[in-house]
Design a protein around this motif. Structure first.
Motif, PDB file in Angstrom:
ATOM      1  N   HIS A 111       1.197  -1.245 -10.796  1.00  0.00           N
ATOM      2  CA  HIS A 111       0.402  -0.028 -10.990  1.00  0.00           C
ATOM      3  C   HIS A 111      -0.163   0.448  -9.653  1.00  0.00           C
ATOM      4  CE1 HIS A 111       0.397  -0.759 -15.358  1.00  0.00           C
ATOM      5  NE2 HIS A 111       0.204  -2.026 -15.048  1.00  0.00           N
ATOM      6  N   LEU A 112      -0.212   1.755  -9.464  1.00  0.00           N
ATOM      7  CA  LEU A 112      -0.821   2.317  -8.267  1.00  0.00           C
ATOM      8  C   LEU A 112      -2.322   2.467  -8.510  1.00  0.00           C
ATOM      9  CD1 LEU A 112      -0.570   3.481  -5.439  1.00  0.00           C
ATOM     10  CD2 LEU A 112      -0.134   5.715  -6.469  1.00  0.00           C
ATOM     11  N   VAL A 113      -3.112   1.691  -7.796  1.00  0.00           N
ATOM     12  CA  VAL A 113      -4.559   1.658  -7.985  1.00  0.00           C
ATOM     13  C   VAL A 113      -5.211   2.833  -7.250  1.00  0.00           C
ATOM     14  CG1 VAL A 113      -6.663   0.324  -7.511  1.00  0.00           C
ATOM     15  CG2 VAL A 113      -4.569  -0.841  -8.266  1.00  0.00           C
ATOM     16  N   THR A 114      -6.109   3.513  -7.927  1.00  0.00           N
ATOM     17  CA  THR A 114      -6.871   4.588  -7.298  1.00  0.00           C
ATOM     18  C   THR A 114      -8.363   4.323  -7.509  1.00  0.00           C
ATOM     19  OG1 THR A 114      -6.778   5.976  -9.291  1.00  0.00           O
ATOM     20  CG2 THR A 114      -5.039   6.285  -7.649  1.00  0.00           C
ATOM     21  N   VAL A 115      -9.167   4.760  -6.549  1.00  0.00           N
ATOM     22  CA  VAL A 115     -10.603   4.461  -6.565  1.00  0.00           C
ATOM     23  C   VAL A 115     -11.392   5.743  -6.322  1.00  0.00           C
ATOM     24  CG1 VAL A 115     -12.434   3.040  -5.557  1.00  0.00           C
ATOM     25  CG2 VAL A 115     -10.076   2.188  -5.593  1.00  0.00           C
ATOM     26  N   LYS A 116     -12.515   5.876  -6.999  1.00  0.00           N
ATOM     27  CA  LYS A 116     -13.444   6.970  -6.708  1.00  0.00           C
ATOM     28  C   LYS A 116     -14.862   6.435  -6.771  1.00  0.00           C
ATOM     29  CE  LYS A 116     -14.496   9.072 -11.202  1.00  0.00           C
ATOM     30  NZ  LYS A 116     -14.515  10.345 -11.957  1.00  0.00           N
ATOM     31  N   TYR A 117     -15.782   7.158  -6.156  1.00  0.00           N
ATOM     32  CA  TYR A 117     -17.179   6.743  -6.125  1.00  0.00           C
ATOM     33  C   TYR A 117     -17.899   7.230  -7.383  1.00  0.00           C
ATOM     34  CZ  TYR A 117     -16.480   5.545  -1.216  1.00  0.00           C
ATOM     35  OH  TYR A 117     -16.036   4.989  -0.047  1.00  0.00           O
ATOM     36  N   LEU A 118     -18.900   6.440  -7.817  1.00  0.00           N
ATOM     37  CA  LEU A 118     -19.752   6.806  -8.945  1.00  0.00           C
ATOM     38  C   LEU A 118     -21.206   6.845  -8.484  1.00  0.00           C
ATOM     39  CD1 LEU A 118     -18.439   4.720 -11.991  1.00  0.00           C
ATOM     40  CD2 LEU A 118     -18.099   7.143 -11.555  1.00  0.00           C
TER      41      LEU A 118
ATOM     42  N   ALA B 289      -9.972  -0.990   0.977  1.00  0.00           N
ATOM     43  CA  ALA B 289      -9.144  -2.151   0.674  1.00  0.00           C
ATOM     44  C   ALA B 289      -8.316  -1.949  -0.594  1.00  0.00           C
ATOM     45  CB  ALA B 289     -10.021  -3.396   0.514  1.00  0.00           C
ATOM     46  N   LEU B 290      -8.828  -1.136  -1.536  1.00  0.00           N
ATOM     47  CA  LEU B 290      -8.206  -1.036  -2.853  1.00  0.00           C
ATOM     48  C   LEU B 290      -7.441   0.268  -3.092  1.00  0.00           C
ATOM     49  CD1 LEU B 290     -11.240  -2.379  -4.940  1.00  0.00           C
ATOM     50  CD2 LEU B 290      -9.203  -3.674  -4.277  1.00  0.00           C
ATOM     51  N   HIS B 291      -7.977   1.380  -2.630  1.00  0.00           N
ATOM     52  CA  HIS B 291      -7.409   2.696  -2.956  1.00  0.00           C
ATOM     53  C   HIS B 291      -6.000   2.848  -2.381  1.00  0.00           C
ATOM     54  CE1 HIS B 291      -7.386   6.859  -4.137  1.00  0.00           C
ATOM     55  NE2 HIS B 291      -7.200   7.271  -2.891  1.00  0.00           N
ATOM     56  N   GLY B 292      -5.069   3.210  -3.261  1.00  0.00           N
ATOM     57  CA  GLY B 292      -3.703   3.440  -2.815  1.00  0.00           C
ATOM     58  C   GLY B 292      -2.840   2.203  -2.730  1.00  0.00           C
ATOM     59  N   CYS B 293      -3.315   1.081  -3.266  1.00  0.00           N
ATOM     60  CA  CYS B 293      -2.524  -0.153  -3.259  1.00  0.00           C
ATOM     61  C   CYS B 293      -1.811  -0.346  -4.602  1.00  0.00           C
ATOM     62  CB  CYS B 293      -3.422  -1.364  -2.989  1.00  0.00           C
ATOM     63  SG  CYS B 293      -4.002  -1.487  -1.295  1.00  0.00           S
TER      64      CYS B 293
ATOM     65  N   GLN C 194       0.835  -1.208   0.000  1.00  0.00           N
ATOM     66  CA  GLN C 194       0.000   0.000   0.000  1.00  0.00           C
ATOM     67  C   GLN C 194       0.864   1.250   0.000  1.00  0.00           C
ATOM     68  OE1 GLN C 194      -3.183  -0.365   2.702  1.00  0.00           O
ATOM     69  NE2 GLN C 194      -4.329   1.347   1.851  1.00  0.00           N
ATOM     70  N   ALA C 195       0.457   2.238  -0.803  1.00  0.00           N
ATOM     71  CA  ALA C 195       1.230   3.472  -0.930  1.00  0.00           C
ATOM     72  C   ALA C 195       0.870   4.479   0.152  1.00  0.00           C
ATOM     73  CB  ALA C 195       1.019   4.094  -2.314  1.00  0.00           C
TER      74      ALA C 195
END
Length: 235
Positions: A195-202, A186-190, A102-103
């Protein structure tokens, strides 16, 4: 420059970390071309970048976050001397898509986590690189990785891998806003597969506009197998 940087990063930090093993493409340009010449040589630089993208198998282009901003970067792929044995090693390595740490912190109460999830739907970036995916089941491996990372405690009803996305996007609908919040953390910033995974809400309405079949999904998804392959990284 990219190869040397990769070697120096490995020496500085045994085993290497994804944060250290790539270089921003603009940074390479700025080290090779003086500021006064950059405008004049812009066309030549673009040709050089295109040539590497099309002809150099030892360098992979990615999108990574550097100091909080997204940049196109080059990553050096070691042990690839264009011979048969090394090509086989590269194929074997690509089969193993794994989580790599995790970043930054995303647990509840941290600066990168909302106190309340606004929607059950998520957009996940940088889960894959469409230019280098060649296996028949790569989409299943990406979906399995998400389900394995979120764990059985997060109920996920719908996942769609956007195989043509230049940002490696995956869309996901959870059973509830609470589940979406758990998945976000669990996912954002891992790091995943380099690849650095980023997550946002829709918004839910927007999600249904794009994936109307998601309305009919009521059974939580499970990985295609119970081996948890994406969680078996030695980091």
């Amino acid at each position: 420059m990219v190869e040397t940087h990769h070697q120096n990063a490995a020496v500085a930090s045994p085993g290497g970390t994804p944060q250290e093993s790539f270089l921003a493409i603009n940074h390479v340009r700025d080290n090779l071309i003086a500021p006064k010449d950059r405008k004049r040589m812009a066309g030549l630089w673009e040709k050089a970048v295109k040539f590497l993208d099309e002809n150099e198998s030892r360098i992979r282009r990615e999108v990574q976050q550097v100091s909080g901003e997204e940049f196109h970067v080059w990553r050096w792929l070691p042990n690839n001397n264009l011979n048969k044995s090394n090509s086989q090693n590269f194929v074997l390595n690509k089969k193993s898509k794994v989580w790599q740490g995790q970043a930054f912190e995303t647990m509840e109460g941290s600066a990168n986590s909302l106190t309340c999830s606004p929607t059950p739907c998520l957009k996940i970036r940088h889960m894959f690189d469409a230019d280098v995916e060649f296996e028949d089941d790569w989409e299943t491996k990406v979906q399995d990785a998400i389900l394995e990372k979120c764990g059985e405690g997060v109920k996920i009803l719908h996942i769609r891998v956007d195989r043509g996305s230049r940002e490696g996007c995956v869309y996901m609908k959870c059973m509830s806003q609470d589940d979406a919040g758990k998945a976000y953390r669990a996912l954002h910033g891992c790091w995943f597969d380099g690849h650095l995974v980023t997550v946002k809400y829709l918004r839910l309405e927007r999600y249904y506009e794009r994936f109307p079949d998601a309305r009919r999904c009521t059974t939580p998804l499970k990985p295609s197998n119970n081996q948890r392959l994406s969680m078996q990284a030695d980091y």
